[in-house]
Design a protein around this motif. Structure first.
Motif, PDB file in Angstrom:
ATOM      1  N   ALA A   1       0.817  -1.214   0.000  1.00 16.18           N
ATOM      2  CA  ALA A   1       0.000   0.000   0.000  1.00 16.18           C
ATOM      3  C   ALA A   1       0.852   1.265   0.000  1.00 16.18           C
ATOM      4  CB  ALA A   1      -0.938   0.001   1.203  1.00 16.18           C
ATOM      5  N   GLU A   2       1.990   1.228   0.690  1.00  9.50           N
ATOM      6  CA  GLU A   2       2.828   2.424   0.765  1.00  9.50           C
ATOM      7  C   GLU A   2       3.503   2.711  -0.571  1.00  9.50           C
ATOM      8  OE1 GLU A   2       6.077   4.504   3.749  1.00  9.50           O
ATOM      9  OE2 GLU A   2       5.886   2.326   3.739  1.00  9.50           O
ATOM     10  N   THR A   3       4.079   1.686  -1.198  1.00 12.61           N
ATOM     11  CA  THR A   3       4.790   1.913  -2.453  1.00 12.61           C
ATOM     12  C   THR A   3       3.834   2.208  -3.603  1.00 12.61           C
ATOM     13  OG1 THR A   3       4.828  -0.471  -2.899  1.00 12.61           O
ATOM     14  CG2 THR A   3       6.740   0.477  -1.773  1.00 12.61           C
ATOM     15  N   GLN A   4       2.653   1.600  -3.607  1.00 11.95           N
ATOM     16  CA  GLN A   4       1.733   1.776  -4.718  1.00 11.95           C
ATOM     17  C   GLN A   4       0.799   2.967  -4.542  1.00 11.95           C
ATOM     18  OE1 GLN A   4      -0.340  -1.883  -5.568  1.00 11.95           O
ATOM     19  NE2 GLN A   4       1.529  -3.038  -5.954  1.00 11.95           N
ATOM     20  N   PHE A   5       0.390   3.249  -3.285  1.00  8.68           N
ATOM     21  CA  PHE A   5      -0.630   4.268  -3.068  1.00  8.68           C
ATOM     22  C   PHE A   5      -0.248   5.331  -2.044  1.00  8.68           C
ATOM     23  CE2 PHE A   5      -2.775   0.233  -4.138  1.00  8.68           C
ATOM     24  CZ  PHE A   5      -3.336   0.598  -5.356  1.00  8.68           C
ATOM     25  N   GLY A   6       0.895   5.188  -1.383  1.00  5.88           N
ATOM     26  CA  GLY A   6       1.362   6.210  -0.452  1.00  5.88           C
ATOM     27  C   GLY A   6       0.801   6.123   0.948  1.00  5.88           C
ATOM     28  N   TYR A   7       0.292   4.943   1.358  1.00  7.35           N
ATOM     29  CA  TYR A   7      -0.305   4.786   2.682  1.00  7.35           C
ATOM     30  C   TYR A   7       0.483   3.796   3.527  1.00  7.35           C
ATOM     31  CZ  TYR A   7      -4.500   7.060   0.819  1.00  7.35           C
ATOM     32  OH  TYR A   7      -5.376   7.944   0.273  1.00  7.35           O
ATOM     33  N   ARG A   8       0.762   4.193   4.761  1.00  8.16           N
ATOM     34  CA  ARG A   8       1.279   3.271   5.784  1.00  8.16           C
ATOM     35  C   ARG A   8       0.734   3.784   7.110  1.00  8.16           C
ATOM     36  NH1 ARG A   8       3.259  -1.879   5.022  1.00  8.16           N
ATOM     37  NH2 ARG A   8       3.968  -2.625   7.036  1.00  8.16           N
ATOM     38  N   THR A   9      -0.287   3.130   7.629  1.00  9.53           N
ATOM     39  CA  THR A   9      -1.051   3.659   8.753  1.00  9.53           C
ATOM     40  C   THR A   9      -0.984   2.709   9.936  1.00  9.53           C
ATOM     41  OG1 THR A   9      -2.557   4.624   7.128  1.00  9.53           O
ATOM     42  CG2 THR A   9      -3.311   4.565   9.418  1.00  9.53           C
ATOM     43  N   PRO A  10      -0.748   3.221  11.146  1.00 11.56           N
ATOM     44  CA  PRO A  10      -0.789   2.351  12.333  1.00 11.56           C
ATOM     45  C   PRO A  10      -2.168   1.705  12.478  1.00 11.56           C
ATOM     46  CG  PRO A  10       0.170   4.489  12.859  1.00 11.56           C
ATOM     47  CD  PRO A  10      -0.404   4.612  11.484  1.00 11.56           C
ATOM     48  N   GLU A  11      -2.193   0.615  13.235  1.00 12.70           N
ATOM     49  CA  GLU A  11      -3.435  -0.108  13.505  1.00 12.70           C
ATOM     50  C   GLU A  11      -4.065  -0.653  12.230  1.00 12.70           C
ATOM     51  OE1 GLU A  11      -6.133   1.979  16.186  1.00 12.70           O
ATOM     52  OE2 GLU A  11      -4.498   3.297  16.755  1.00 12.70           O
ATOM     53  N   THR A  12      -3.235  -1.080  11.303  1.00 10.74           N
ATOM     54  CA  THR A  12      -3.704  -1.693  10.069  1.00 10.74           C
ATOM     55  C   THR A  12      -3.092  -3.077   9.937  1.00 10.74           C
ATOM     56  OG1 THR A  12      -3.980   0.423   8.922  1.00 10.74           O
ATOM     57  CG2 THR A  12      -3.743  -1.526   7.548  1.00 10.74           C
ATOM     58  N   ARG A  13      -3.895  -4.070   9.542  1.00 13.87           N
ATOM     59  CA  ARG A  13      -3.390  -5.399   9.227  1.00 13.87           C
ATOM     60  C   ARG A  13      -2.963  -5.426   7.765  1.00 13.87           C
ATOM     61  NH1 ARG A  13      -7.753  -9.841  11.538  1.00 13.87           N
ATOM     62  NH2 ARG A  13      -8.059  -8.948  13.641  1.00 13.87           N
ATOM     63  N   TYR A  14      -1.666  -5.531   7.532  1.00 21.68           N
ATOM     64  CA  TYR A  14      -1.157  -5.603   6.169  1.00 21.68           C
ATOM     65  C   TYR A  14      -0.943  -7.060   5.780  1.00 21.68           C
ATOM     66  CZ  TYR A  14      -0.558  -0.574   6.290  1.00 21.68           C
ATOM     67  OH  TYR A  14      -0.794   0.769   6.368  1.00 21.68           O
ATOM     68  N   PHE A  15      -1.210  -7.365   4.509  1.00 22.57           N
ATOM     69  CA  PHE A  15      -1.097  -8.751   4.061  1.00 22.57           C
ATOM     70  C   PHE A  15      -0.578  -8.785   2.632  1.00 22.57           C
ATOM     71  CE2 PHE A  15      -5.053  -7.420   2.248  1.00 22.57           C
ATOM     72  CZ  PHE A  15      -5.262  -8.203   1.123  1.00 22.57           C
ATOM     73  N   ALA A  16      -0.020  -9.917   2.268  1.00 26.96           N
ATOM     74  CA  ALA A  16       0.414 -10.180   0.889  1.00 26.96           C
ATOM     75  C   ALA A  16      -0.398 -11.350   0.354  1.00 26.96           C
ATOM     76  CB  ALA A  16       1.909 -10.495   0.855  1.00 26.96           C
ATOM     77  N   GLY A  17      -0.534 -11.398  -0.961  1.00 21.83           N
ATOM     78  CA  GLY A  17      -1.294 -12.486  -1.552  1.00 21.83           C
ATOM     79  C   GLY A  17      -2.742 -12.100  -1.781  1.00 21.83           C
ATOM     80  N   SER A  18      -3.598 -13.105  -1.957  1.00 20.45           N
ATOM     81  CA  SER A  18      -4.993 -12.858  -2.323  1.00 20.45           C
ATOM     82  C   SER A  18      -5.981 -13.223  -1.224  1.00 20.45           C
ATOM     83  CB  SER A  18      -5.339 -13.655  -3.585  1.00 20.45           C
ATOM     84  OG  SER A  18      -5.121 -15.043  -3.371  1.00 20.45           O
TER      85      SER A  18
END
Length: 279
Positions: free
Chosen positions: A103-120
């Motif tokens: 999300a950060e590299t593609q859209f500019g977002y890196r927000t605390p309290e977020t579950r980040y995931f890879a894959g589908s």
């Protein structure tokens, strides 16, 4: 044999440049500024002012202000970005922000309290959410059918989906902007993914679209339109001279939201659906 081409820019090299497979083509000249989470009084005023200028954001926030206070239990905000609509959710509701690892590299977002995931596969259990919120995300998903099935998987029986998509929107976040959806396509995709009671509401009509396009064009000039040096300065000067036209476009756009008229030409759609019973 004559050259099989047209005398204007072929956009495929720009896509390949943005994905790293071409060297000389230019990437997207303008990227939308990230949304802001309403976490203070000053932020609330900034968001209100932006909603006046950004008719897409304003129309979405107006709809969600009616819908999200009704949420109960657990709400999963999938594609949450900066969590700009979290303040519309009641404090007793369990809010889960979900986004992709890139999300950060593609859209500019890196927000605390977020579950980040890879894959589908979304990082939630089956039927974990009572409500799924997904705003302006589906157009950035290369495989929308599989993604919608994932939203259905994480929804509790009879759980609610609140989905928004743009329609009259510029090609943005190149190349991760793949689709524009019609009501016909949305209803088909959602039904196939296991949803029922689908309702699709337009956000504004032709007048709102005209105001949005006019206002957006002037704002693009003020940002320099991706140009540099003297060309950027001249472009910004043109934007300053066009500010009265931008103000008129903004007024017309908000009138178009208040009195939408025909639904065939619209800023976007707000979609409501329920998880259908399992067969």
């Amino acid at each position: 044999m004559a050259d099989w081409s047209l005398p204007r820019e072929d956009l495929c090299p720009r896509v390949r440049a943005a994905t790293g497979s071409a060297q000389d083509a230019r990437p997207e000249g303008f990227r939308p500024p990230p949304h802001e989470r309403v976490a203070s009084r000053a932020a609330r005023w900034r968001v209100r002012l932006r909603a006046l200028a950004d008719l897409q954001l304003g129309s979405i926030r107006r709809d969600l202000a009616r819908l999200l206070p009704q949420a109960t239990g657990t709400l999963a905000d999938v594609g949450a970005g900066a969590q700009p609509f979290r303040d519309l959710v009641r404090p007793e509701v369990k809010y889960l922000a979900i986004d992709i690892e890139d999300a950060e590299t593609q859209f500019g977002y890196r927000t605390p309290e977020t579950r980040y995931f890879a894959g589908s596969v979304l990082p939630l259990a089956d039927a974990e959410a009572d409500t799924v919120l997904c705003t302006e995300t589906l157009e950035h998903v290369l495989e929308p059918c599989a993604f919608l099935r994932e939203l259905r998987r994480i929804l509790a029986p009879a759980g609610r989906l609140v989905l928004t998509v743009p329609f009259a929107a510029r090609w943005h976040f190149v190349p991760q902007d793949y689709w524009r959806f019609t009501p016909s396509g949305l209803e088909h995709l959602l039904t196939q993914a296991g949803f029922c009671e689908v309702r699709i509401y337009p956000r504004g009509g032709a007048l709102a679209v005209a105001g949005y396009k006019g206002l957006g064009f002037v704002l693009l000039l003020l940002a320099g339109s991706g140009r540099r040096g003297a060309a950027a300065a001249l472009t910004r000067l043109a934007g300053i001279l066009a500010l009265p036209a931008a103000a008129l476009a903004g007024v017309l756009g908000h009138l178009g939201l208040a009195f939408p008229g025909s639904a065939e030409d619209t800023l976007g759609y707000t979609v409501l659906a329920r998880a259908a019973p399992r067969p």
